[in-house]
Design an enzyme around this catalytic site. Structure first.
Site, PDB file in Angstrom:
ATOM      1  NE  ARG A 149      31.390  44.365  34.765  1.00  0.00           N
ATOM      2  CZ  ARG A 149      31.489  45.473  35.502  1.00  0.00           C
ATOM      3  NH1 ARG A 149      32.541  46.250  35.353  1.00  0.00           N
ATOM      4  NH2 ARG A 149      30.561  45.797  36.384  1.00  0.00           N
ATOM      5  N   GLY A 208      45.621  38.019  30.432  1.00  0.00           N
ATOM      6  CA  GLY A 208      44.983  39.279  30.758  1.00  0.00           C
ATOM      7  C   GLY A 208      44.029  39.757  29.673  1.00  0.00           C
ATOM      8  CD  GLU A 217      47.947  41.543  35.846  1.00  0.00           C
ATOM      9  OE1 GLU A 217      47.498  42.596  35.354  1.00  0.00           O
ATOM     10  OE2 GLU A 217      49.056  41.062  35.522  1.00  0.00           O
ATOM     11  N   GLY A 263      50.811  35.419  31.279  1.00  0.00           N
ATOM     12  CA  GLY A 263      50.866  36.826  30.928  1.00  0.00           C
ATOM     13  C   GLY A 263      52.240  37.260  30.475  1.00  0.00           C
ATOM     14  CG  ASP A 282      58.500  45.467  28.725  1.00  0.00           C
ATOM     15  OD1 ASP A 282      58.720  46.355  29.546  1.00  0.00           O
ATOM     16  OD2 ASP A 282      57.581  44.632  28.871  1.00  0.00           O
TER      17      ASP A 282
END
Length: 236
Positions: free
Chosen positions: A43, A20, A182, A89, A205
């Site tokens: 970007r 990500g 995602e 991710g 987490d």
């Protein structure tokens, strides 16, 4: 070149790893790839192409959430003719058996998002699955490398700060092992283009114990997951 990716078609490999965070894409390219070249910075969504054990691999960031990964995955599959995307991710654990730093492979993603339907992809029981061949290849590779990896369902949400209690989300997720934002969109884009997709996650987490890694710990713990993704990717 597309509206969001400036790379030439030849600059993007047929296998793409997608974290990500753009800075994590940079770290992966500098740490794991040989002769890595920056091929996109529109970007600041960095993409690098290099080689890993002699095979060309692209590492490109996808941002946060289904709309963001959906744009990049769609363009990679549709315009750049990418064959396989492996998302790498982090996730929150919904299972007490998952510890911080554990690797989780998303066999399937459950979501209440309309993303797939809006894309024209049929969804049954709110679930989309990883590409079977790629998933099996990853399972075999994990065993070969002795990287302890748990495979199962992931819950994919649109909203990070939702209105639900933990108990409500556990019920809504129908026995999902963890939560992220995602995988469902990636799997929808792969199905739309008859391509391959897999999501690998590191537990950063725990929703059960309220433990959490620091940003530095997350990056260090990603090494097993990235290695598994690369070793799987070079066999695609």
């Amino acid at each position: 070149m597309t509206r969001h990716i400036e790379a030439a078609i030849a600059d993007i490999a047929k296998t793409v790893l997608m974290p990500g965070d753009p800075l994590r894409a940079k770290w992966i390219a500098e740490t794991f790839l040989e002769n890595a070249k920056l091929v996109n910075q529109v970007r600041n969504m960095f993409a690098y192409t290099g080689t890993y054990k002699g095979k060309r691999i692209t590492v490109m960031a996808h941002g946060m959430g289904m709309p963001s990964i959906g744009i990049y995955a769609y363009e990679l599959y549709h315009f750049y003719k990418v064959k396989s995307i492996i998302r790498i991710g982090s996730c929150g654990a919904y299972s007490a058996e998952l510890k911080l730093g554990d690797v989780l492979g998303a066999e399937e993603a459950l979501s209440y998002s309309t993303f797939a339907a809006d894309l024209g992809v049929e969804v049954k029981d709110h679930i989309l699955k990883a590409t079977p061949i790629l998933l099996d290849l990853c399972k075999h590779t994990a065993k070969t490398l002795t990287i302890n990896t748990t495979f199962g369902r992931i819950f994919c949400q649109d909203v990070f700060y939702d209105k639900y209690t933990l108990a409500e989300n556990l019920k809504r997720s129908h026995n999902a092992l963890g939560v992220e934002m995602e995988a469902f969109a990636l799997y929808a884009c792969a199905l739309k283009h008859n391509a391959s997709a897999l999501t690998l996650l590191t537990v950063s987490d725990s929703m059960i114990t309220n433990e959490a890694m620091s940003h530095e710990e997350v990056q260090t713990s990603f090494k097993n997951m990235v290695t598994l993704a690369l070793e799987t990717g070079i066999q695609c």
